[in-house]
Design an enzyme around this catalytic site. Structure first.
Site: not given
Ligand code: ATP
Ligand code: MG
Length: 141
Positions: A9, A49, A112, A115, A126
């Site tokens: 990211k 997303y 973070n 992804h 994806e």
């Molecule tokens: P990713 O889909 O990016 O791999 P993930 O599967 O661990 O991450 P998801 O629940 O799919 O988490 O959320 C997608 C992304 O949205 C997260 O990686 C993070 O960058 C962002 N995100 C999720 N929850 C929060 C939150 N509470 N506050 C801010 N950003 C968030």
């Molecule tokens: Mg996710």
């Protein structure tokens, strides 16, 4: 062997950690089958997303994902989807296990570092979002 999609990211491309993350994923046994660098448009990030469109953090997420370049890649391993989820760690780096990409390189739950696809079905969707068939190395090695 199966495949999944990872995206390094914009926080990680911006602070010079992309190479270390790629090296760590290779050390953990993933083979890179396709890779490129791109800067997502707002429309692309929103589509990628879309599952989170109703969540309160959606606007922040799209803004962050368009804030700089990202590096999507196709990774191959045994049970690639769960293996990569294990390797990246929990969404919030404060909860991520030692040695995971997010524990080592993520700044916060929003910023973070990486992804990873969360199912084989989403991995296929994806991968097709970022790569055409001809971009992907399908032969051994
Ligand atoms: P990713 O889909 O990016 O791999 P993930 O599967 O661990 O991450 P998801 O629940 O799919 O988490 O959320 C997608 C992304 O949205 C997260 O990686 C993070 O960058 C962002 N995100 C999720 N929850 C929060 C939150 N509470 N506050 C801010 N950003 C968030
Ligand atoms: Mg996710």
């Amino acid at each position: 062997m199966s495949q999944t999609l990872a995206i390094i990211k914009p926080d990680a491309t911006g602070n010079g950690k992309a190479g270390k993350i790629l090296a760590l994923l290779e050390e953990k046994g993933f083979t890179v089958k396709a890779l490129r660098m791109t800067r997502l448009s707002e429309a692309q990030a929103g589509e990628f997303y879309a599952v989170h469109a109703e969540r309160p953090f959606y606007g922040e997420l799209v803004e962050f994902m368009t804030s700089g370049p990202c590096i999507p890649m196709v990774l191959e391993a045994d049970d690639a989807v769960p293996a990569l989820r294990d390797a990246i760690g929990a969404t919030d780096p404060a909860e991520a296990a030692d040695g995971t990409v997010r524990k080592l390189y993520a700044e916060s739950k929003g910023r973070n570092a990486i992804h990873a696809s969360d199912s084989d079905e989403n991995a296929a969707r994806e991968i097709a979002f970022f790569f055409s068939e001809s971009d992907r190395i399908t032969t051994a090695g």
